[in-house]
Design a protein around this motif. Structure first.
Motif, PDB file in Angstrom:
ATOM      1  N   GLY A  86      -5.360   6.732  15.501  1.00 58.09           N
ATOM      2  CA  GLY A  86      -5.356   8.131  15.103  1.00 58.09           C
ATOM      3  C   GLY A  86      -5.450   8.347  13.607  1.00 58.09           C
ATOM      4  N   ILE A  87      -5.791   9.571  13.243  1.00 56.39           N
ATOM      5  CA  ILE A  87      -6.034   9.918  11.843  1.00 56.39           C
ATOM      6  C   ILE A  87      -4.755   9.943  11.012  1.00 56.39           C
ATOM      7  N   GLY A  88      -3.592  10.104  11.675  1.00 52.54           N
ATOM      8  CA  GLY A  88      -2.327  10.131  10.943  1.00 52.54           C
ATOM      9  C   GLY A  88      -2.074   8.854  10.177  1.00 52.54           C
ATOM     10  N   VAL A  89      -2.511   7.730  10.718  1.00 55.49           N
ATOM     11  CA  VAL A  89      -2.340   6.439  10.038  1.00 55.49           C
ATOM     12  C   VAL A  89      -3.165   6.404   8.758  1.00 55.49           C
ATOM     13  N   ASP A  90      -4.394   6.887   8.812  1.00 52.49           N
ATOM     14  CA  ASP A  90      -5.245   6.930   7.615  1.00 52.49           C
ATOM     15  C   ASP A  90      -4.615   7.792   6.518  1.00 52.49           C
ATOM     16  N   LYS A  91      -4.056   8.923   6.915  1.00 50.67           N
ATOM     17  CA  LYS A  91      -3.428   9.811   5.933  1.00 50.67           C
ATOM     18  C   LYS A  91      -2.218   9.144   5.284  1.00 50.67           C
ATOM     19  N   LEU A  92      -1.438   8.423   6.078  1.00 54.41           N
ATOM     20  CA  LEU A  92      -0.271   7.731   5.536  1.00 54.41           C
ATOM     21  C   LEU A  92      -0.685   6.642   4.558  1.00 54.41           C
ATOM     22  N   LEU A  93      -1.718   5.874   4.924  1.00 57.11           N
ATOM     23  CA  LEU A  93      -2.211   4.820   4.040  1.00 57.11           C
ATOM     24  C   LEU A  93      -2.739   5.389   2.731  1.00 57.11           C
ATOM     25  N   LEU A  94      -3.417   6.521   2.808  1.00 55.64           N
ATOM     26  CA  LEU A  94      -3.946   7.168   1.605  1.00 55.64           C
ATOM     27  C   LEU A  94      -2.815   7.629   0.698  1.00 55.64           C
ATOM     28  N   THR A  95      -1.774   8.188   1.289  1.00 53.54           N
ATOM     29  CA  THR A  95      -0.624   8.647   0.506  1.00 53.54           C
ATOM     30  C   THR A  95       0.010   7.501  -0.272  1.00 53.54           C
ATOM     31  N   TYR A  96       0.246   6.373   0.409  1.00 52.34           N
ATOM     32  CA  TYR A  96       0.900   5.249  -0.256  1.00 52.34           C
ATOM     33  C   TYR A  96      -0.022   4.540  -1.250  1.00 52.34           C
ATOM     34  N   SER A  97      -1.323   4.665  -1.065  1.00 46.12           N
ATOM     35  CA  SER A  97      -2.242   4.073  -2.050  1.00 46.12           C
ATOM     36  C   SER A  97      -2.107   4.754  -3.403  1.00 46.12           C
ATOM     37  N   LYS A  98      -1.571   5.970  -3.401  1.00 47.86           N
ATOM     38  CA  LYS A  98      -1.401   6.735  -4.636  1.00 47.86           C
ATOM     39  C   LYS A  98       0.029   6.685  -5.165  1.00 47.86           C
ATOM     40  N   THR A  99       0.980   6.365  -4.266  1.00 47.87           N
ATOM     41  CA  THR A  99       2.381   6.487  -4.665  1.00 47.87           C
ATOM     42  C   THR A  99       3.176   5.183  -4.647  1.00 47.87           C
ATOM     43  N   HIS A 100       2.751   4.224  -3.825  1.00 54.61           N
ATOM     44  CA  HIS A 100       3.548   2.999  -3.683  1.00 54.61           C
ATOM     45  C   HIS A 100       2.616   1.886  -3.186  1.00 54.61           C
ATOM     46  N   VAL A 101       1.991   1.172  -4.107  1.00 58.72           N
ATOM     47  CA  VAL A 101       0.962   0.192  -3.753  1.00 58.72           C
ATOM     48  C   VAL A 101       1.519  -0.923  -2.866  1.00 58.72           C
ATOM     49  N   THR A 102       2.735  -1.384  -3.153  1.00 56.83           N
ATOM     50  CA  THR A 102       3.317  -2.463  -2.345  1.00 56.83           C
ATOM     51  C   THR A 102       3.478  -2.032  -0.891  1.00 56.83           C
ATOM     52  N   LYS A 103       3.993  -0.828  -0.685  1.00 57.78           N
ATOM     53  CA  LYS A 103       4.153  -0.328   0.673  1.00 57.78           C
ATOM     54  C   LYS A 103       2.796  -0.099   1.332  1.00 57.78           C
ATOM     55  N   GLN A 104       1.809   0.290   0.539  1.00 58.35           N
ATOM     56  CA  GLN A 104       0.471   0.505   1.098  1.00 58.35           C
ATOM     57  C   GLN A 104      -0.115  -0.795   1.623  1.00 58.35           C
ATOM     58  N   VAL A 105       0.086  -1.895   0.892  1.00 54.71           N
ATOM     59  CA  VAL A 105      -0.410  -3.205   1.326  1.00 54.71           C
ATOM     60  C   VAL A 105       0.285  -3.636   2.617  1.00 54.71           C
ATOM     61  N   ILE A 106       1.600  -3.470   2.652  1.00 52.45           N
ATOM     62  CA  ILE A 106       2.350  -3.850   3.851  1.00 52.45           C
ATOM     63  C   ILE A 106       1.996  -2.929   5.017  1.00 52.45           C
ATOM     64  N   MET A 107       1.795  -1.652   4.732  1.00 57.24           N
ATOM     65  CA  MET A 107       1.420  -0.695   5.769  1.00 57.24           C
ATOM     66  C   MET A 107       0.055  -1.049   6.359  1.00 57.24           C
ATOM     67  N   GLN A 108      -0.872  -1.496   5.516  1.00 57.15           N
ATOM     68  CA  GLN A 108      -2.190  -1.924   6.001  1.00 57.15           C
ATOM     69  C   GLN A 108      -2.034  -3.081   6.987  1.00 57.15           C
ATOM     70  N   ALA A 109      -1.183  -4.038   6.635  1.00 50.51           N
ATOM     71  CA  ALA A 109      -0.951  -5.187   7.513  1.00 50.51           C
ATOM     72  C   ALA A 109      -0.294  -4.744   8.814  1.00 50.51           C
ATOM     73  N   CYS A 110       0.655  -3.834   8.720  1.00 50.65           N
ATOM     74  CA  CYS A 110       1.323  -3.315   9.916  1.00 50.65           C
ATOM     75  C   CYS A 110       0.321  -2.602  10.825  1.00 50.65           C
ATOM     76  N   ALA A 111      -0.565  -1.815  10.231  1.00 55.57           N
ATOM     77  CA  ALA A 111      -1.558  -1.076  11.005  1.00 55.57           C
ATOM     78  C   ALA A 111      -2.548  -2.017  11.677  1.00 55.57           C
ATOM     79  N   ALA A 112      -2.971  -3.058  10.948  1.00 56.33           N
ATOM     80  CA  ALA A 112      -3.896  -4.038  11.523  1.00 56.33           C
ATOM     81  C   ALA A 112      -3.262  -4.753  12.712  1.00 56.33           C
ATOM     82  N   ALA A 113      -1.983  -5.115  12.569  1.00 54.21           N
ATOM     83  CA  ALA A 113      -1.278  -5.773  13.669  1.00 54.21           C
ATOM     84  C   ALA A 113      -1.076  -4.824  14.839  1.00 54.21           C
TER      85      ALA A 113
END
Length: 213
Positions: A86-113
């Motif tokens: 769903g699109i909600g995951v993309d929006k969350l990843l975009l938010t963290y790419s601007k505010t918290h890069v470390t969480k964005q990287v981990i979130m990407q891995a979580c989403a892929a899994a």
């Protein structure tokens, strides 16, 4: 829902070692937040199919792929499977790419899994259905792996009505949107075959996420 640590760690690049406790806590936090916004949806469609001359022929659509044809073997049909978080995951990843890069990287891995886990669940459901009919499945395989071109994506979305039913669209470069979406083909046969993982078929040699089974 517990985070699939092994898969997430693999996507984070851990090889032969586990994340430290602080990273595990961050993984738990990211995975829980991800699951709050994820809206997993799936659609599938069974179509008659056969292999011939190193090609896979599904209805009147031909996939020119010797490796995929060999993987499928003597099939009589396939399931086209499309899934998305769903699109909600993309929006969350975009938010963290601007505010918290470390969480964005981990979130990407979580989403892929998470999308792989959901794909496994959908494949298992199809396999159980097929086996109840006395038939067997071949492991799923997606456009973009091995010698199966991304050019087959539009046809798959059209056949399954995935855009209308679960909101998957294509970019101009034939990538799926939402980004955490997957299309796959699962063969159906009267005969059982050895289980082959998609990584064993894929020709990419420099993939950081390759699984050695």
């Amino acid at each position: 829902m517990q985070a699939p640590y092994a898969e997430i760690s693999r996507y984070l690049g851990y090889k032969g070692s586990a994340p430290d406790q602080q990273t595990k806590l961050l993984i738990d936090e990211c995975y829980a937040e991800l699951m709050q916004v994820a809206t997993p949806r799936a659609v599938s469609k069974q179509l008659p199919a056969q292999t011939a001359n190193n090609k896979v022929i599904i209805c009147n659509h031909t996939i020119d792929s010797p490796k995929f044809a060999k993987h499928l073997g003597n099939i009589e049909s396939v399931y086209l499977l499309c899934i998305t978080l769903g699109i909600g995951v993309d929006k969350l990843l975009l938010t963290y790419s601007k505010t918290h890069v470390t969480k964005q990287v981990i979130m990407q891995a979580c989403a892929a899994a998470a999308i792989e886990e959901f794909a496994d669940q959908q494949e298992d459901e199809i396999t159980k259905k097929v086996e109840s009919q006395g038939l067997f499945t071949r492991k799923r395989f997606s456009p973009g792996y091995g010698d199966v071109s991304l050019e087959h994506q539009p046809w798959m979305l059209n056949q399954t009505q995935a855009t209308k039913l679960i909101g998957i669209e294509l970019t101009d470069s034939l990538m799926l949107r939402p980004s955490k979406s997957v299309t796959a083909i699962i063969g159906v046969s009267k005969t059982k075959s050895c289980v082959v993982h998609k990584c064993d078929i894929c020709t990419q040699t420099n993939c950081a996420y390759k699984q050695n089974n």
